[in-house]
Design an enzyme around this catalytic site. Sequence first.
Site, PDB file in Angstrom:
ATOM      1  N   ASP A 106       0.845  -1.191   0.000  1.00  0.00           N
ATOM      2  CA  ASP A 106       0.000   0.000   0.000  1.00  0.00           C
ATOM      3  C   ASP A 106       0.884   1.247   0.000  1.00  0.00           C
ATOM      4  O   ASP A 106       1.896   1.311   0.691  1.00  0.00           O
ATOM      5  CB  ASP A 106      -0.923  -0.007   1.227  1.00  0.00           C
ATOM      6  CG  ASP A 106      -2.076   0.964   1.093  1.00  0.00           C
ATOM      7  OD1 ASP A 106      -3.225   0.509   0.955  1.00  0.00           O
ATOM      8  OD2 ASP A 106      -1.832   2.201   1.097  1.00  0.00           O
ATOM      9  N   ASN A 117     -12.898  -3.218   2.393  1.00  0.00           N
ATOM     10  CA  ASN A 117     -13.904  -2.174   2.577  1.00  0.00           C
ATOM     11  C   ASN A 117     -14.897  -2.274   1.428  1.00  0.00           C
ATOM     12  O   ASN A 117     -14.506  -2.280   0.262  1.00  0.00           O
ATOM     13  CB  ASN A 117     -13.231  -0.795   2.596  1.00  0.00           C
ATOM     14  CG  ASN A 117     -12.335  -0.622   3.815  1.00  0.00           C
ATOM     15  OD1 ASN A 117     -12.674  -1.050   4.909  1.00  0.00           O
ATOM     16  ND2 ASN A 117     -11.174  -0.004   3.618  1.00  0.00           N
ATOM     17  N   GLN A 168     -14.340   2.518   1.377  1.00  0.00           N
ATOM     18  CA  GLN A 168     -13.774   2.110   0.087  1.00  0.00           C
ATOM     19  C   GLN A 168     -13.517   3.339  -0.780  1.00  0.00           C
ATOM     20  O   GLN A 168     -14.407   4.170  -0.969  1.00  0.00           O
ATOM     21  CB  GLN A 168     -14.719   1.138  -0.645  1.00  0.00           C
ATOM     22  CG  GLN A 168     -14.087   0.585  -1.916  1.00  0.00           C
ATOM     23  CD  GLN A 168     -14.949  -0.458  -2.627  1.00  0.00           C
ATOM     24  OE1 GLN A 168     -16.092  -0.703  -2.252  1.00  0.00           O
ATOM     25  NE2 GLN A 168     -14.387  -1.055  -3.666  1.00  0.00           N
ATOM     26  N   VAL A 189     -11.139   2.895  -3.683  1.00  0.00           N
ATOM     27  CA  VAL A 189     -10.802   2.370  -5.016  1.00  0.00           C
ATOM     28  C   VAL A 189     -11.810   1.269  -5.331  1.00  0.00           C
ATOM     29  O   VAL A 189     -11.885   0.261  -4.609  1.00  0.00           O
ATOM     30  CB  VAL A 189      -9.358   1.827  -5.067  1.00  0.00           C
ATOM     31  CG1 VAL A 189      -9.054   1.276  -6.461  1.00  0.00           C
ATOM     32  CG2 VAL A 189      -8.352   2.916  -4.684  1.00  0.00           C
ATOM     33  N   HIS A 212     -10.334  -5.375  -3.472  1.00  0.00           N
ATOM     34  CA  HIS A 212      -9.000  -5.603  -2.909  1.00  0.00           C
ATOM     35  C   HIS A 212      -9.134  -5.924  -1.430  1.00  0.00           C
ATOM     36  O   HIS A 212     -10.076  -5.508  -0.773  1.00  0.00           O
ATOM     37  CB  HIS A 212      -8.099  -4.377  -3.104  1.00  0.00           C
ATOM     38  CG  HIS A 212      -8.678  -3.105  -2.568  1.00  0.00           C
ATOM     39  ND1 HIS A 212      -9.639  -2.385  -3.245  1.00  0.00           N
ATOM     40  CD2 HIS A 212      -8.462  -2.444  -1.407  1.00  0.00           C
ATOM     41  CE1 HIS A 212      -9.976  -1.320  -2.535  1.00  0.00           C
ATOM     42  NE2 HIS A 212      -9.292  -1.335  -1.411  1.00  0.00           N
ATOM     43  N   HIS A 220      -6.987  -5.799   2.223  1.00  0.00           N
ATOM     44  CA  HIS A 220      -5.839  -5.256   2.942  1.00  0.00           C
ATOM     45  C   HIS A 220      -5.289  -6.354   3.862  1.00  0.00           C
ATOM     46  O   HIS A 220      -6.052  -6.932   4.656  1.00  0.00           O
ATOM     47  CB  HIS A 220      -6.266  -4.080   3.829  1.00  0.00           C
ATOM     48  CG  HIS A 220      -6.830  -2.906   3.089  1.00  0.00           C
ATOM     49  ND1 HIS A 220      -6.122  -1.743   2.888  1.00  0.00           N
ATOM     50  CD2 HIS A 220      -8.053  -2.698   2.525  1.00  0.00           C
ATOM     51  CE1 HIS A 220      -6.883  -0.869   2.224  1.00  0.00           C
ATOM     52  NE2 HIS A 220      -8.061  -1.433   1.992  1.00  0.00           N
TER      53      HIS A 220
HETATM   54  P1  5GP Z   1      -9.755   1.359   0.165  1.00  0.00           P
HETATM   55  O1  5GP Z   1      -9.822   2.668   0.905  1.00  0.00           O
HETATM   56  O2  5GP Z   1     -10.459   1.448  -1.171  1.00  0.00           O
HETATM   57  O3  5GP Z   1     -10.175   0.172   0.974  1.00  0.00           O
HETATM   58  O4  5GP Z   1      -8.212   1.096  -0.098  1.00  0.00           O
HETATM   59  C1  5GP Z   1      -7.510   1.714  -1.116  1.00  0.00           C
HETATM   60  C2  5GP Z   1      -6.052   1.662  -0.711  1.00  0.00           C
HETATM   61  O5  5GP Z   1      -5.282   1.889  -1.869  1.00  0.00           O
HETATM   62  C3  5GP Z   1      -5.651   2.722   0.311  1.00  0.00           C
HETATM   63  O6  5GP Z   1      -5.122   2.090   1.467  1.00  0.00           O
HETATM   64  C4  5GP Z   1      -4.604   3.557  -0.430  1.00  0.00           C
HETATM   65  O7  5GP Z   1      -3.535   3.972   0.400  1.00  0.00           O
HETATM   66  C5  5GP Z   1      -4.144   2.623  -1.526  1.00  0.00           C
HETATM   67  N1  5GP Z   1      -3.697   3.272  -2.753  1.00  0.00           N
HETATM   68  C6  5GP Z   1      -4.319   4.301  -3.409  1.00  0.00           C
HETATM   69  N2  5GP Z   1      -3.643   4.621  -4.517  1.00  0.00           N
HETATM   70  C7  5GP Z   1      -2.577   3.771  -4.566  1.00  0.00           C
HETATM   71  C8  5GP Z   1      -1.499   3.628  -5.502  1.00  0.00           C
HETATM   72  O8  5GP Z   1      -1.392   4.316  -6.516  1.00  0.00           O
HETATM   73  N3  5GP Z   1      -0.582   2.655  -5.229  1.00  0.00           N
HETATM   74  C9  5GP Z   1      -0.673   1.850  -4.128  1.00  0.00           C
HETATM   75  N4  5GP Z   1       0.269   0.930  -3.953  1.00  0.00           N
HETATM   76  N5  5GP Z   1      -1.683   1.967  -3.229  1.00  0.00           N
HETATM   77  C10 5GP Z   1      -2.613   2.923  -3.455  1.00  0.00           C
END
Ligand code: 5GP
Length: 111
Positions: free
Chosen positions: A29, A85, A92, A94, A98, A100
């Site tokens: 991440d 998420n 969430q 993205v 996915h 974590h």
């Molecule tokens: P969510 O909030 O959708 O559950 O998790 C998205 C995760 O993607 C977040 O923890 C954020 O830090 C990570 N993330 C967002 N953009 C990027 C990226 O460009 N590269 C990587 N490696 N992680 C990302």
Amino acid sequence: MKTIFQKIIDNELPCDKVFENDRIIAFKDIAPQAPVHILIVPKKAIANISQATSEDKELLGEILLVASDLAKKFGIESGFRLLTNNGETAGQTVFHLHFHLLGGKRLGPLG
Ligand code: 5GP
């Protein structure tokens, strides 16, 4: 429009990759919330777990096993958290499924 994770899968954006096969990619991440914070992502474009179907059963099972292997590889098998998420109100950001994988410190309560 492609999500950030789709661009990573398509090699259009770099990532710190820790695992890849034909179906799954895992990478660190960009904003880690724990010493080990890995994202495990199916290459199939599924927005979140609510959008998964019975067709995805095997893929979802494989993700859990990849998570377990990565936990061992990163030395956190005795205590880690695996979470997804689902939806904006759950955090969430993205909209490509996915999981974590978090560990390497004492984790706080959920929610
Ligand atoms: P969510 O909030 O959708 O559950 O998790 C998205 C995760 O993607 C977040 O923890 C954020 O830090 C990570 N993330 C967002 N953009 C990027 C990226 O460009 N590269 C990587 N490696 N992680 C990302």
